[in-house]
Design a protein around this motif. Structure first.
Motif, PDB file in Angstrom:
ATOM      1  N   ALA A  19      50.748 -86.951  37.491  1.00 48.91           N
ATOM      2  CA  ALA A  19      49.729 -86.022  36.994  1.00 48.91           C
ATOM      3  C   ALA A  19      48.907 -86.707  35.917  1.00 48.91           C
ATOM      4  O   ALA A  19      49.372 -86.890  34.792  1.00 48.91           O
ATOM      5  N   SER A  20      47.694 -87.112  36.240  1.00 46.39           N
ATOM      6  CA  SER A  20      46.820 -87.739  35.249  1.00 46.39           C
ATOM      7  C   SER A  20      46.511 -86.749  34.130  1.00 46.39           C
ATOM      8  O   SER A  20      46.675 -85.528  34.277  1.00 46.39           O
ATOM      9  N   ALA A  21      46.046 -87.281  33.005  1.00 43.95           N
ATOM     10  CA  ALA A  21      45.771 -86.436  31.843  1.00 43.95           C
ATOM     11  C   ALA A  21      44.797 -85.326  32.191  1.00 43.95           C
ATOM     12  O   ALA A  21      43.777 -85.553  32.836  1.00 43.95           O
ATOM     13  N   PRO A 412      52.568 -92.209  34.450  1.00 45.66           N
ATOM     14  CA  PRO A 412      52.919 -93.517  33.891  1.00 45.66           C
ATOM     15  C   PRO A 412      51.822 -94.093  33.008  1.00 45.66           C
ATOM     16  O   PRO A 412      52.087 -94.953  32.169  1.00 45.66           O
ATOM     17  N   LYS A 413      50.599 -93.605  33.178  1.00 45.20           N
ATOM     18  CA  LYS A 413      49.494 -94.074  32.334  1.00 45.20           C
ATOM     19  C   LYS A 413      49.641 -93.572  30.908  1.00 45.20           C
ATOM     20  O   LYS A 413      48.944 -94.037  30.001  1.00 45.20           O
ATOM     21  N   GLN A 414      50.537 -92.608  30.692  1.00 47.55           N
ATOM     22  CA  GLN A 414      50.758 -92.069  29.350  1.00 47.55           C
ATOM     23  C   GLN A 414      52.147 -92.408  28.821  1.00 47.55           C
ATOM     24  O   GLN A 414      52.655 -91.732  27.925  1.00 47.55           O
ATOM     25  N   ALA A 415      52.761 -93.462  29.342  1.00 47.01           N
ATOM     26  CA  ALA A 415      54.076 -93.907  28.846  1.00 47.01           C
ATOM     27  C   ALA A 415      53.850 -94.750  27.597  1.00 47.01           C
ATOM     28  O   ALA A 415      53.561 -95.945  27.684  1.00 47.01           O
ATOM     29  N   HIS A 441      58.679 -88.050  48.697  1.00 44.17           N
ATOM     30  CA  HIS A 441      57.228 -87.889  48.701  1.00 44.17           C
ATOM     31  C   HIS A 441      56.686 -88.259  47.321  1.00 44.17           C
ATOM     32  O   HIS A 441      57.288 -87.934  46.300  1.00 44.17           O
ATOM     33  N   VAL A 442      55.531 -88.911  47.298  1.00 46.55           N
ATOM     34  CA  VAL A 442      54.842 -89.219  46.042  1.00 46.55           C
ATOM     35  C   VAL A 442      53.450 -88.598  46.104  1.00 46.55           C
ATOM     36  O   VAL A 442      52.687 -88.837  47.047  1.00 46.55           O
ATOM     37  N   PHE A 443      53.134 -87.781  45.105  1.00 43.28           N
ATOM     38  CA  PHE A 443      51.862 -87.070  45.062  1.00 43.28           C
ATOM     39  C   PHE A 443      51.086 -87.469  43.806  1.00 43.28           C
ATOM     40  O   PHE A 443      51.659 -87.928  42.817  1.00 43.28           O
ATOM     41  N   THR A 444      49.795 -87.246  43.871  1.00 45.17           N
ATOM     42  CA  THR A 444      48.956 -87.419  42.695  1.00 45.17           C
ATOM     43  C   THR A 444      48.122 -86.159  42.499  1.00 45.17           C
ATOM     44  O   THR A 444      47.820 -85.448  43.468  1.00 45.17           O
ATOM     45  N   MET A 445      47.762 -85.879  41.248  1.00 41.02           N
ATOM     46  CA  MET A 445      46.893 -84.743  40.934  1.00 41.02           C
ATOM     47  C   MET A 445      45.529 -85.312  40.553  1.00 41.02           C
ATOM     48  O   MET A 445      45.430 -86.129  39.623  1.00 41.02           O
ATOM     49  N   ASP A 446      44.487 -84.889  41.267  1.00 41.08           N
ATOM     50  CA  ASP A 446      43.196 -85.577  41.172  1.00 41.08           C
ATOM     51  C   ASP A 446      42.075 -84.761  40.563  1.00 41.08           C
ATOM     52  O   ASP A 446      40.910 -85.167  40.624  1.00 41.08           O
ATOM     53  N   PRO A 479      40.485 -92.552  40.083  1.00 43.75           N
ATOM     54  CA  PRO A 479      39.520 -91.660  39.422  1.00 43.75           C
ATOM     55  C   PRO A 479      39.793 -90.195  39.769  1.00 43.75           C
ATOM     56  O   PRO A 479      40.215 -89.873  40.884  1.00 43.75           O
ATOM     57  N   VAL A 480      39.594 -89.338  38.779  1.00 41.72           N
ATOM     58  CA  VAL A 480      39.819 -87.910  38.990  1.00 41.72           C
ATOM     59  C   VAL A 480      38.486 -87.171  39.024  1.00 41.72           C
ATOM     60  O   VAL A 480      37.460 -87.669  38.549  1.00 41.72           O
ATOM     61  N   LYS A 481      38.519 -85.986  39.592  1.00 37.81           N
ATOM     62  CA  LYS A 481      37.333 -85.124  39.656  1.00 37.81           C
ATOM     63  C   LYS A 481      37.357 -84.143  38.488  1.00 37.81           C
ATOM     64  O   LYS A 481      38.421 -83.836  37.939  1.00 37.81           O
ATOM     65  N   ALA A 482      36.209 -83.647  38.134  1.00 38.59           N
ATOM     66  CA  ALA A 482      36.111 -82.650  37.069  1.00 38.59           C
ATOM     67  C   ALA A 482      36.048 -81.262  37.680  1.00 38.59           C
ATOM     68  O   ALA A 482      35.221 -80.994  38.556  1.00 38.59           O
ATOM     69  N   ALA A 483      36.921 -80.389  37.215  1.00 33.99           N
ATOM     70  CA  ALA A 483      36.927 -79.019  37.730  1.00 33.99           C
ATOM     71  C   ALA A 483      35.848 -78.178  37.072  1.00 33.99           C
ATOM     72  O   ALA A 483      35.302 -77.256  37.679  1.00 33.99           O
TER      73      ALA A 483
END
Length: 849
Positions: A19-21, A412-415, A441-446, A479-483
Motif C-alpha cells: 500500500a503506497s503512501a 516497503p518504500k516506507q521502511a 498473492h501479491v497486490f498493490t494499491m494504486d 506511479p499512483v493515481k490521484a482520487a
C-alpha cells in the motif's frame, strides 16, 4: 503484481498488499475485516489484527467499529455511495443474519483481537507459559537501562578485572569504565545482529586473551629488534644519508626512546597518520634515497618491511565481539531471576518456542493458532526475522493449518526504522515466500486518496525518473493515481525547490540561509490566508503547515528562525527532557532545598540563568546580611513544603517565590530580549514535565535525599548516553503548546500523518554510515566491528537506500504543496556528507552534482 480490488480479494489465501503512501491502507484493513465477518462468518475473536504501535491499534479499532456501524445502517436502509458497503449488502444471502452478526461485532468490539505485536506475544506467553518454557508470573520491563548497566558492571567485576595487568591496561585505555564499554555494546544489544565481524570464538575472554598474546608478541619483537639494531642504523644514515636526513635521525631517536621504555607501549610514535617505523621499511628507504645516490641497506629495514606486512588482530573489535554474548547472557540471567521481559524478549521467546532444534514446533503452533481463523498484519514493512517467523509459523507458509489465511499489509518504500530493528530484507523474504506459494498473492494499491492530483504527479515524477529508485529489485516504484480532483484555490504547481548557490560557504551558513528562505516562503504562504481556500472552503491556518527535519538540532534552528520573524511553532522532538537547561536548574534547586543551610548550594542555584537572578542580586546575597537571610528563609520554606506536601508542590512554589514569572514578564517587555522571551512557554513545559516525573518517582524513593540521588544518577546517565530511552516516553520532550501552531516534527515521527503544506528546508546534506551495519549475501543483518572498507561501502549503500525511503515518507506527507530547500554543498567528512551522497541528489540528479 495485481492491483487490489477489495471486493474480489481472495479471502482464503496468503496475501501481501503493498500500500503506497496515502492509498488507504487502514480503509483496506477495515473493509477486509467486514468481509471476513460476513462472508466467512468469523466473530471478532477469530480475526486477529496486529500492528506496531498502541496509537495504531486504537485507530484500527475505532475505524473498524465505525465501519461496522456504517454497514449496519446500510443494511437498515440508509443510502450510501460507498461501493464496498453497497457490494456487501448486495451480496448478502441472509440479510437478517448478517445484521445480527454486525450488531454482535459492534457490541463485542472491545473483545476484538486487535493488538500490537508485543501485546500479542505477551498474551501468547501468558496463555502458553508452560509450552513456551517461561515463568507463570511475568512482569514487563519497559526500560532496560538500569538492568543493562548492572549487568555491565557485573561483567566488568567478574571478567575484566580478572585479566592480567597488561591486558587490563589495554582495556582501560580503550574503555575507562563500564559505561564507556556499554556505549559501544548498546548498538549490538539493541539490534541483535545475526552475524558479527570478527566472529565470537565462543571461548569468552579466553579467546580475546589468545589474540592479545599474538598482538603483544608483535610489539615485543618490534621493541627488542629496535633496541638491538637501531644504533647501527643511525651510524649507517650518518654515512649514507637519506632525504631530510636530520629529521630521520630525529625519528630514529624517538623510535629508540619508545623501545627503551620500561613497559610495553602499544602506541607507536607517528608522523601524520603513519608510524615512524613504517618510514624505514625497505620499500620506503628506496623512495627516500637521494637521486643518483646508493640506497642504504640494513637488516632492520628488511625486518620492518616483513613485520608491518603481518596482519595484527583488531583487539578492540575482538573484545566487543567476545564481550557481547557474555554481557547478553548476564542480562538474560538477571531478567530470569527477576521474572521480567523486555519488549524484544516477548517476541524472541515466542519465536524460540515455535522452533525445536531449527524445525517448526507444529503442536505449539496449532495450539496458539487455533482460536484464529485469519490474521491481518499491518505495517509489515517494519518487521524483523523473529516477528516474521512467528506469523509465518502460525498463519503462513510454515503453518500446520490446511486452511491458513494470512494478510500482510505494508509499504516497503516506507521502511525507515532500521535503527530500531526494522528489517527490509525480512520483508523482501516474506514477499518471495508468498509469491512462490501455490495459494499466494501479491497486490498493490494504486490510488492516492490523500493528496491533490498535482502533488501526486510531483511525487510520481521524482521517483519514476530514477531507475531502481529504491535500490532494491523487490521494491519497484509504481506511479499512483490521484482520487481527488483539485478542490483548492492553489496554483497547479505542487513541488517547490530552492537550491542556494553557496560557493565555499560553511555548512552552518548554508543551514542559516535555507532556514531564512524557508521562513520567507512560510510568511508568503501565510500572507494569503484570507484569500486561500482549501477543501470544503476551509481557510489556511498555521496548523496546516508542517516543517519536517531530521534532528532536534535542525528543528530548533528553524524554530528560532521563525521566532525572529514573530511566528510561533511547536517542536515535536525525540530529545530527552534530561538534556534541557531546566533539568540542571531543577537539580541545583533540589540540592539547595534539600539542605537550605548549605551556602554554596544556594549560591550555585541562584546562579542558574533559568531563575533570572541578576549579578547585582547575587552580589547582594554575598555581601548583605538582610538579602542573605531573605534567601535562606525562601529555601527553608521550600524545604518544609517538600517534606510536608511533596516535591511537586515545592517545585511549583519555587517558580513564584524566586520570581521566575516576573522575570519572564520583564523579558517580554524588553525589546532586546524578546527573542529569548518567546521561549518561556518551552521552559515552563519542561519544568512542569520534570516536576511530574520527580513527583511520580518520589513514591518509590525513601526520603528526599534518595530522590535527589536518583535524579543525579538519571542526569549522569543521560549525559553519558547510558539512558537509551527505548520504550521510555516519559522522558521525551512534550509539546509546549496545544495551540494551533506551525508544527516542526522529525520525518520519522511524521510517518502515517498528513499535512496540507510541508516544508523540508534541509535536504542538502546527510549523515554517513558511522558503523558498518549491512545485510550480507544471505540477507542476514551483520555488523563489522573492524569497519573494513568493503563493509563500510555496503553500510553506505544501506544508509542511502533508507534515506531514499525516508525522503519518500517526507514528500508523501503533503496534501497540496511541498517546499524543498537544498544547496550544492560539498563535504568529504563521513559524519556530514554533501549533496552528492544524499537521497535527493540520487533521485533528481542521479548523483551527478
Amino acid at each position: 503484481m495485481k492491483t487490489l480490488n477489495l471486493t474480489e480479494f481472495p479471502l482464503d489465501s496468503l496475501s501481501l498488499i503493498e500500500a503506497s503512501a496515502g492509498t488507504g491502507k487502514t480503509y483496506a484493513v477495515a473493509n477486509l475485516y467486514l468481509r471476513y465477518l460476513l462472508e466467512r462468518g468469523f466473530n471478532v475473536e477469530q480475526i486477529l489484527v496486529v500492528t506496531f504501535t498502541e496509537a495504531a491499534t486504537q485507530e484500527l479499532k475505532d475505524r473498524i467499529r465505525v465501519r461496522i456501524q456504517e454497514l449496519r445502517r446500510v443494511f437498515e436502509g440508509n443510502e450510501t455511495s460507498d461501493p464496498i458497503l453497497n457490494f456487501l449488502v448486495s451480496q448478502s444471502e441472509f440479510p437478517e443474519k448478517d445484521q445480527l452478526s454486525l450488531r454482535l461485532a459492534e457490541r463485542q468490539i472491545d473483545q476484538a483481537q486487535i493488538h500490537t505485536i508485543h501485546g500479542f506475544c505477551q498474551q501468547i506467553l501468558k496463555r502458553h507459559a508452560l509450552d513456551s518454557n517461561v515463568p507463570l508470573k511475568q512482569a514487563l520491563l519497559e526500560e532496560q537501562t538500569q538492568l543493562r548497566q548492572a549487568a555491565l558492571e557485573d561483567y566488568w567485576r567478574r571478567y575484566v578485572l580478572s585479566l592480567s595487568a597488561e591486558e587490563l591496561q589495554f582495556i582501560v585505555k580503550a574503555w575507562s569504565e563500564p559505561g564507556a564499554l556499554q556505549r559501544d555494546l548498546s548498538p549490538l544489544l539493541n539490534r541483535s545482529p545475526e552475524e558479527i565481524i570478527p566472529p565470537s570464538s565462543g571461548l569468552g575472554l579466553a579467546g580475546w586473551q589468545q589474540s592479545f598474546k599474538v598482538y603483544q608478541a608483535w610489539y615485543v619483537e618490534l621493541k627488542e629488534t629496535t633496541i638491538e639494531m637501531i644504533d647501527d642504523v643511525v651510524v649507517l644514515l650518518n654515512e649514507t644519508p637519506l632525504k631530510s636526513n636530520n629529521k630521520k635521525i630525529d625519528w630514529l631517536g624517538q623510535m629508540k626512546a619508545w623501545a627503551e621504555l620500561p613497559t610495553l607501549n602499544y602506541t607507536l610514535p607517528k608522523t601524520g597518520k603513519e608510524s615512524l617505523f613504517e618510514r624505514f621499511t625497505t620499500s620506503r628507504v628506496v623512495l627516500e634515497t637521494p637521486k643518483n645516490k646508493a640506497t642504504p641497506t640494513h637488516q632492520y629495514f628488511e625486518f620492518l618491511e616483513a613485520h608491518f606486512e603481518k596482519q595484527l588482530p583488531d583487539l578492540r573489535a575482538l573484545f566487543i565481539a567476545q564481550s557481547y554474548p557474555l554481557v547478553q547472557s548476564l542480562i538474560d540471567e538477571a531478567k530470569q531471576q527477576q521474572n521480567v521481559f523486555s519488549f524484544d524478549d516477548l517476541i524472541s521467546r515466542v519465536a524460540e518456542a515455535l522452533s525445536i532444534h531449527g524445525e517448526p514446533n507444529e503442536p505449539l503452533a496449532s495450539t496458539i493458532g487455533a482460536p484464529y481463523q485469519v490474521a491481518l498484519i499491518d505495517e509489515f514493512q517494519d518487521t524483523d526475522p523473529a516477528q516474521y517467523h512467528i506469523f509465518d509459523s502460525l498463519f503462513g507458509t510454515k503453518s500446520p493449518k490446511q486452511d491458513a489465511r494470512l494478510v500482510l499489509i505494508g509499504d516497503p518504500k516506507q521502511a525507515i526504522y532500521g535503527f530500531r530493528g526494522g528489517d527490509i530484507a525480512t520483508y523482501l523474504h516474506a514477499k518471495q515466500d508468498i509469491s512462490n506459494h501455490q495459494n499466494g498473492h501479491v497486490f498493490t494499491m494504486d490510488t492516492n486518496w490523500r493528496s491533490s492530483p498535482s502533488m501526486v504527479s510531483a511525487v510520481n515524477a521524482v521517483f519514476a525518473s530514477a531507475p531502481n529508485a529504491f535500490m532494491a529489485d523487490g521494491i519497484p516504484f509504481q506511479p499512483v493515481k490521484a482520487a481527488k480532483s483539485s478542490l483548492t484555490s492553489l496554483p497547479s504547481q505542487a513541488l517547490f525547490i530552492t537550491q542556494l548557490e553557496v560557493g565555499k560557504a560553511s555548512k552552518g551558513d548554508i543551514e542559516s540561509g535555507l532556514a531564512l528562505q524557508c521562513v520567507k516562503q512560510i510568511k508568503a504562504l501565510l500572507s494569503q490566508a484570507n484569500s486561500l481556500y482549501l477543501e470544503n472552503d476551509k481557510r489556511l491556518e498555521h496548523s496546516d503547515i508542517a516543517i519536517l527535519v531530521r534532528s532536534g538540532k535542525e528543528g530548533l534552528m528553524i524554530k528560532e528562525a521563525l521566532a525572529e520573524q514573530g511566528i510561533s511553532a511547536t517542536l515535536d522532538s525525540q530529545a530527552s527532557i534530561y538534556h534541557s537547561e531546566e533539568a540542571y536548574a531543577l537539580y541545583f534547586l533540589l540540592v539547595a532545598a534539600a539542605d537550605p543551610k548549605d551556602e554554596n548550594a544556594l549560591r550555585r542555584c541562584l546562579a542558574e540563568p533559568f531563575f533570572g537572578i541578576s549579578d547585582k542580586q547575587i552580589l547582594a546575597f554575598n555581601e548583605q546580611a538582610s538579602v542573605f537571610a531573605h534567601y535562606i528563609d525562601i529555601f527553608e520554606n521550600l524545604h518544609h513544603i517538600w517534606l510536608r506536601s511533596g516535591v511537586l508542590a515545592m517545585i511549583r512554589e519555587a517558580l513564584k517565590t524566586l520570581g521566575v514569572f516576573e522575570f519572564w514578564h520583564q523579558l517580554s517587555a524588553d525589546t532586546s530580549e524578546k527573542q529569548r522571551a518567546r521561549f518561556w512557554e518551552r521552559s515552563l513545559t519542561n519544568w512542569n514535565q520534570l516536576a511530574e516525573i520527580l513527583q511520580k518517582q518520589s513514591r518509590s524513593q525513601k526520603g528526599h535525599f534518595a530522590l535527589l540521588r536518583w535524579y543525579q544518577d538519571t542526569l549522569s546517565g543521560a549525559l553519558t548516553g547510558q539512558l537509551s530511552g527505548k520504550g521510555d516516553t516519559e522522558s521525551k520532550l512534550r509539546l509546549e503548546s496545544d495551540a494551533e501552531l506551525i508544527r516542526i516534527i522529525t520525518i520519522h515521527k511524521s510517518k502515517g500523518l498528513e499535512y496540507p503544506f510541508v516544508f523540508m528546508p534541509f535536504v542538502f546534506s546527510c549523515r554517513g554510515a558511522m558503523e558498518a551495519w549491512f545485510y550480507n549475501d544471505q540477507g542476514k543483518l551483520s555488523i563489522d566491528l573492524t569497519n573494513a572498507q568493503s563493509s563500510l561501502i555496503s553500510a553506505e549503500k544501506e544508509r542511502l537506500a533508507e534515506d531514499i525511503r525516508l525522503l519518500y515518507v517526507a514528500l508523501t506527507r503533503a496534501k497540496y504543496q511541498c517546499y524543498v530547500g537544498t544547496a550544492a554543498y560539498q563535504s568529504n567528512r563521513i559524519e556530514s556528507l554533501g549533496l552528492r551522497q544524499s537521497a535527493w541528489a540520487n533521485l533528481i540528479f542521479q548523483g551527478q552534482v
